[in-house]
Design a protein around this motif. Structure first.
Motif, PDB file in Angstrom:
ATOM      1  N   GLY A 194      68.309 -11.281  25.813  1.00  0.00           N
ATOM      2  CA  GLY A 194      68.690 -10.573  27.038  1.00  0.00           C
ATOM      3  C   GLY A 194      69.737 -11.329  27.837  1.00  0.00           C
ATOM      4  N   LYS A 195      69.567 -12.643  27.939  1.00  0.00           N
ATOM      5  CA  LYS A 195      70.538 -13.466  28.672  1.00  0.00           C
ATOM      6  C   LYS A 195      71.885 -13.486  27.958  1.00  0.00           C
ATOM      7  CE  LYS A 195      66.967 -16.487  30.623  1.00  0.00           C
ATOM      8  NZ  LYS A 195      66.362 -17.839  30.588  1.00  0.00           N
ATOM      9  N   ALA A 196      71.842 -13.594  26.632  1.00  0.00           N
ATOM     10  CA  ALA A 196      73.095 -13.600  25.868  1.00  0.00           C
ATOM     11  C   ALA A 196      73.834 -12.284  26.012  1.00  0.00           C
ATOM     12  CB  ALA A 196      72.802 -13.891  24.399  1.00  0.00           C
ATOM     13  N   ALA A 197      73.096 -11.172  25.950  1.00  0.00           N
ATOM     14  CA  ALA A 197      73.723  -9.853  26.059  1.00  0.00           C
ATOM     15  C   ALA A 197      74.396  -9.673  27.412  1.00  0.00           C
ATOM     16  CB  ALA A 197      72.683  -8.765  25.828  1.00  0.00           C
ATOM     17  N   ALA A 198      73.737 -10.138  28.467  1.00  0.00           N
ATOM     18  CA  ALA A 198      74.327 -10.026  29.802  1.00  0.00           C
ATOM     19  C   ALA A 198      75.630 -10.809  29.888  1.00  0.00           C
ATOM     20  CB  ALA A 198      73.337 -10.522  30.849  1.00  0.00           C
ATOM     21  N   SER A 225      79.725  -5.745  12.966  1.00  0.00           N
ATOM     22  CA  SER A 225      78.988  -4.644  12.341  1.00  0.00           C
ATOM     23  C   SER A 225      77.699  -4.402  13.119  1.00  0.00           C
ATOM     24  CB  SER A 225      78.667  -5.013  10.880  1.00  0.00           C
ATOM     25  OG  SER A 225      77.653  -4.196  10.350  1.00  0.00           O
ATOM     26  N   SER A 226      77.592  -3.228  13.740  1.00  0.00           N
ATOM     27  CA  SER A 226      76.419  -2.891  14.559  1.00  0.00           C
ATOM     28  C   SER A 226      76.032  -4.061  15.461  1.00  0.00           C
ATOM     29  CB  SER A 226      75.227  -2.512  13.656  1.00  0.00           C
ATOM     30  OG  SER A 226      75.547  -1.460  12.793  1.00  0.00           O
ATOM     31  N   PRO A 227      76.975  -4.601  16.222  1.00  0.00           N
ATOM     32  CA  PRO A 227      76.683  -5.811  16.995  1.00  0.00           C
ATOM     33  C   PRO A 227      75.631  -5.564  18.073  1.00  0.00           C
ATOM     34  CG  PRO A 227      78.751  -4.858  17.722  1.00  0.00           C
ATOM     35  CD  PRO A 227      78.343  -4.101  16.490  1.00  0.00           C
ATOM     36  N   MET A 228      74.787  -6.552  18.281  1.00  0.00           N
ATOM     37  CA  MET A 228      73.705  -6.445  19.254  1.00  0.00           C
ATOM     38  C   MET A 228      74.240  -6.762  20.649  1.00  0.00           C
ATOM     39  SD  MET A 228      69.939  -8.253  19.129  1.00  0.00           S
ATOM     40  CE  MET A 228      70.489  -9.726  20.028  1.00  0.00           C
ATOM     41  N   ILE A 229      75.158  -5.921  21.125  1.00  0.00           N
ATOM     42  CA  ILE A 229      75.657  -6.063  22.485  1.00  0.00           C
ATOM     43  C   ILE A 229      74.511  -5.811  23.462  1.00  0.00           C
ATOM     44  CG2 ILE A 229      77.378  -5.281  24.155  1.00  0.00           C
ATOM     45  CD1 ILE A 229      78.494  -6.694  21.614  1.00  0.00           C
ATOM     46  N   GLN A 230      73.623  -4.914  23.061  1.00  0.00           N
ATOM     47  CA  GLN A 230      72.346  -4.732  23.750  1.00  0.00           C
ATOM     48  C   GLN A 230      71.367  -4.139  22.747  1.00  0.00           C
ATOM     49  OE1 GLN A 230      72.065  -3.137  27.871  1.00  0.00           O
ATOM     50  NE2 GLN A 230      70.637  -1.647  27.012  1.00  0.00           N
ATOM     51  N   MET A 231      70.215  -4.771  22.575  1.00  0.00           N
ATOM     52  CA  MET A 231      69.248  -4.266  21.608  1.00  0.00           C
ATOM     53  C   MET A 231      68.442  -3.121  22.197  1.00  0.00           C
ATOM     54  SD  MET A 231      66.497  -7.374  21.650  1.00  0.00           S
ATOM     55  CE  MET A 231      65.989  -8.121  23.202  1.00  0.00           C
ATOM     56  N   LYS A 232      67.834  -2.341  21.317  1.00  0.00           N
ATOM     57  CA  LYS A 232      66.865  -1.344  21.731  1.00  0.00           C
ATOM     58  C   LYS A 232      65.485  -1.998  21.731  1.00  0.00           C
ATOM     59  CE  LYS A 232      69.330   2.860  20.425  1.00  0.00           C
ATOM     60  NZ  LYS A 232      69.262   4.152  19.687  1.00  0.00           N
ATOM     61  N   VAL A 233      64.637  -1.575  22.658  1.00  0.00           N
ATOM     62  CA  VAL A 233      63.356  -2.268  22.842  1.00  0.00           C
ATOM     63  C   VAL A 233      62.153  -1.334  22.753  1.00  0.00           C
ATOM     64  CG1 VAL A 233      64.320  -4.169  24.182  1.00  0.00           C
ATOM     65  CG2 VAL A 233      63.631  -2.059  25.343  1.00  0.00           C
ATOM     66  N   VAL A 291      70.179  -1.091  17.897  1.00  0.00           N
ATOM     67  CA  VAL A 291      71.032  -1.546  18.988  1.00  0.00           C
ATOM     68  C   VAL A 291      71.580  -0.345  19.748  1.00  0.00           C
ATOM     69  CG1 VAL A 291      71.673  -3.680  17.791  1.00  0.00           C
ATOM     70  CG2 VAL A 291      73.116  -1.651  17.541  1.00  0.00           C
ATOM     71  N   ASN A 292      72.039  -0.603  20.956  1.00  0.00           N
ATOM     72  CA  ASN A 292      72.539   0.441  21.848  1.00  0.00           C
ATOM     73  C   ASN A 292      74.015   0.706  21.558  1.00  0.00           C
ATOM     74  OD1 ASN A 292      73.594   1.848  24.124  1.00  0.00           O
ATOM     75  ND2 ASN A 292      71.876   1.154  25.367  1.00  0.00           N
ATOM     76  N   THR A 293      74.307   1.857  20.981  1.00  0.00           N
ATOM     77  CA  THR A 293      75.696   2.161  20.608  1.00  0.00           C
ATOM     78  C   THR A 293      76.581   2.433  21.820  1.00  0.00           C
ATOM     79  OG1 THR A 293      75.049   4.460  20.218  1.00  0.00           O
ATOM     80  CG2 THR A 293      75.142   3.016  18.304  1.00  0.00           C
ATOM     81  N   GLU A 294      76.003   2.893  22.925  1.00  0.00           N
ATOM     82  CA  GLU A 294      76.804   3.103  24.131  1.00  0.00           C
ATOM     83  C   GLU A 294      77.383   1.777  24.621  1.00  0.00           C
ATOM     84  OE1 GLU A 294      74.590   5.126  27.117  1.00  0.00           O
ATOM     85  OE2 GLU A 294      74.327   6.945  25.926  1.00  0.00           O
ATOM     86  N   GLU A 295      76.582   0.716  24.520  1.00  0.00           N
ATOM     87  CA  GLU A 295      77.076  -0.589  24.949  1.00  0.00           C
ATOM     88  C   GLU A 295      78.133  -1.132  23.989  1.00  0.00           C
ATOM     89  OE1 GLU A 295      76.700  -1.999  27.720  1.00  0.00           O
ATOM     90  OE2 GLU A 295      75.130  -0.707  28.523  1.00  0.00           O
ATOM     91  N   ILE A 296      78.016  -0.795  22.699  1.00  0.00           N
ATOM     92  CA  ILE A 296      79.066  -1.178  21.751  1.00  0.00           C
ATOM     93  C   ILE A 296      80.378  -0.511  22.147  1.00  0.00           C
ATOM     94  CG2 ILE A 296      79.865  -1.013  19.356  1.00  0.00           C
ATOM     95  CD1 ILE A 296      76.960  -1.215  18.460  1.00  0.00           C
ATOM     96  N   CYS A 297      80.309   0.758  22.518  1.00  0.00           N
ATOM     97  CA  CYS A 297      81.513   1.494  22.926  1.00  0.00           C
ATOM     98  C   CYS A 297      82.128   0.886  24.183  1.00  0.00           C
ATOM     99  CB  CYS A 297      81.179   2.958  23.170  1.00  0.00           C
ATOM    100  SG  CYS A 297      80.743   3.883  21.687  1.00  0.00           S
ATOM    101  N   GLY A 315      76.131 -10.396  15.361  1.00  0.00           N
ATOM    102  CA  GLY A 315      77.221  -9.856  16.162  1.00  0.00           C
ATOM    103  C   GLY A 315      77.161 -10.336  17.602  1.00  0.00           C
ATOM    104  N   ALA A 316      75.939 -10.456  18.142  1.00  0.00           N
ATOM    105  CA  ALA A 316      75.784 -11.013  19.488  1.00  0.00           C
ATOM    106  C   ALA A 316      76.206 -12.474  19.489  1.00  0.00           C
ATOM    107  CB  ALA A 316      74.332 -10.875  19.946  1.00  0.00           C
ATOM    108  N   ILE A 317      75.779 -13.213  18.462  1.00  0.00           N
ATOM    109  CA  ILE A 317      76.180 -14.614  18.330  1.00  0.00           C
ATOM    110  C   ILE A 317      77.699 -14.691  18.188  1.00  0.00           C
ATOM    111  CG2 ILE A 317      76.037 -16.668  16.864  1.00  0.00           C
ATOM    112  CD1 ILE A 317      73.201 -15.630  16.042  1.00  0.00           C
TER     113      ILE A 317
END
Length: 324
Positions: free
Chosen positions: A245-249, A162-170, A275-281, A142-144
């Protein structure tokens, strides 16, 4: 609505048996395995399932440490709905080229490498069919996918994230601290070692800690991993975390989000742990044309949720693909 196209959905009971005895032989009649050269000349493998007079082409961008055959069930449904399906295995995954000798490790220098490979795949393999192109992208995929849509907004006509990695959990560290550590380790030449908390593949799996709520589906995919060493990618190295991290930014930058003008359907799960659902929203709210569907009782893999949530996922998915 999905019932109108007569898709033969698989239930939990006897799932593994039905996949092996019914679905896999069906898929084999369409499946072709191929490879192409990525942007830097390395071999990238893929599976294609081409139907005559298909209504469109669906390209699946898989998630972290995944492989094409994990999506056999989903491909089965897409074919029944009249689509041709294409599943490339991202570099460092499946049978595709990987930089590191250890097959368990997931490495990439930049997520743009994934995107450049996918662009070549689209131009050489998918576009010649001259059909509507739909992106289905999960998690890392999803990030890709989001990155691809921002850089090449005209290549797809629809997208599903689907559950895109807009920002992952670490884990226990603050996100910014974890990414900063990954940047520093990569700069110091430590990019190819496992990131904190990451490790190699083990033959023992823990369903309770997995991203699935379907035990049979989890077991089916894990058996595939046990049978093929190339499917045993497992842990991220610092270079991959830094690149993620760079891709998400980049993906979250509103100027880049506004470049996506096609309709996008997004799925987020109430029991998410990857993944961070707040960032998906936030991402969905900035898109020009988007619909966000919440699956409150699903984990990271909504297509491997319990039956009620899983069927809700598929009804929303096929309503979007076929009727919107």
């Amino acid at each position: 609505m999905a019932g109108q196209i007569k898709i033969a959905y698989l239930q939990e009971k006897d799932f593994c048996m039905r996949m092996k005895e019914q679905v896999e032989p069906y898929l084999k009649t369409y499946r072709r395995r191929g490879r192409f050269r990525g942007y830097d000349g390395v071999p990238i493998f893929y599976y294609s399932y081409v139907k005559e007079q298909a209504r469109g082409c669906i390209v699946i961008s898989h998630g972290f440490s995944e492989f094409a055959e994990k999506y056999n069930e989903l491909v089965f449904y897409f074919l029944q709905a009249g689509y041709s399906v294409f599943v490339p295995e991202h570099r460092g995954h499946g049978s595709s080229w990987r930089k590191l000798k250890e097959p368990d490790k997931v490495y990439v220098k930049s997520f743009e490498q994934y995107v450049w490979d996918l662009r070549i795949f689209m131009n050489r393999i998918v576009k010649p069919y001259d059909k509507e192109a739909v992106l289905f992208a999960h998690s890392m995929g999803g990030a890709i996918g989001a990155l691809y849509l921002e850089k090449y907004p005209k290549d797809f006509q629809k997208a599903v994230l689907s559950s895109p990695m807009i920002q992952m959990k670490v884990g226990n560290l603050p996100y910014k601290a974890a990414i900063a550590i990954a940047h520093v380790c990569s700069a110091l030449g430590l990019g190819s070692i496992y990131a904190a908390g990451q490790h190699g593949f083990t033959e023992q799996t823990c369903f309770e800690k997995s991203s699935s709520l379907s035990k049979e589906r989890h077991q089916y995919a894990y058996e595939k991993r046990l049978q093929n060493r190339r499917y045993q990618t497992s842990g991220a190295v610092y270079a991959w975390v830094s690149a993620a991290g760079k891709a998400a930014a980049y993906v979250r930058d509103v100027k880049n989000i506004q470049k996506i003008r096609i309709p996008v359907l997004l799925f987020a799960s109430g029991r998410e742990h990857m993944v961070n659902t707040e960032e998906i929203c936030r991402f969905a709210g900035k898109l020009q044309s988007a619909r966000l569907v919440w699956l409150l009782d699903a984990k990271h893999e909504p297509f491997h949720a319990g039956e009620r949530e899983r069927m809700y996922f598929y009804n929303e998915l096929f309503r979007y693909l076929l009727f919107e």
